[in-house]
Scaffold this motif. Sequence first.
Motif: not given
Length: 205
Positions: A148-173
């Motif tokens: 869901a986060m990738r959909t709203q942030i990676d795609h919904g924000i940056f793909d809309y502007c044409g920017a290329r998301v090269k790293v999308s990571e969650l550092l958890l715990d």
Amino acid sequence: MHALIVVAHPEPVSLSHGVAAEIGQGMSQACPGSSFEIADLAAEGFDPRFNAADLAVHRRKAPPPADVAAEQARIDRSDALVLVYPVYWWSMPGLMKGWIDRVFANGWAFDFSPDATLEKKLQHLRVHLVGVGGADAGTYARHGYAGAMRTQIDHGIFDYCGARVKVSELLLDSETADPAATLQAARRIGQRVSAGSAACERAAA
């Protein structure tokens, strides 16, 4: 290469700030001669509220306010944009979202009008997203939060502007694990940021 690392956390000694610093150090290790700037939105007092002046910009009736223009200029002189943020309610904090709302404006990040085709204007920009979350990977997988986060942030924000998301990571715990392990992972991310840079490859040639 030069990277703008944007962090949104009210405590300067937070793990998020530590992650941002380690990403910068990892970049420097992987690409000697590279540089980075850390934009601490909380310390700098950036106003995230989308206001009437921002609406006028969206409608193409006014130029960007000075604070927005300054942020756009910082991005324009960078080869990479790195966003580091704690996960609040399965998304980024309001401070960072408001920064995006105001800075990624019509006419700069994209061109849109009801009678024209959308033009994506940030196709040159490489983006790296690093969220710091308290829950474990099982929780994210079980409820579909990561997707869901990738959909709203990676795609919904940056793909809309044409920017290329090269790293999308969650550092958890982040609230239970050894912070040293999180910081080591952040440094490795920084190394990946530089390693995939055309600017760094040109410098090494």
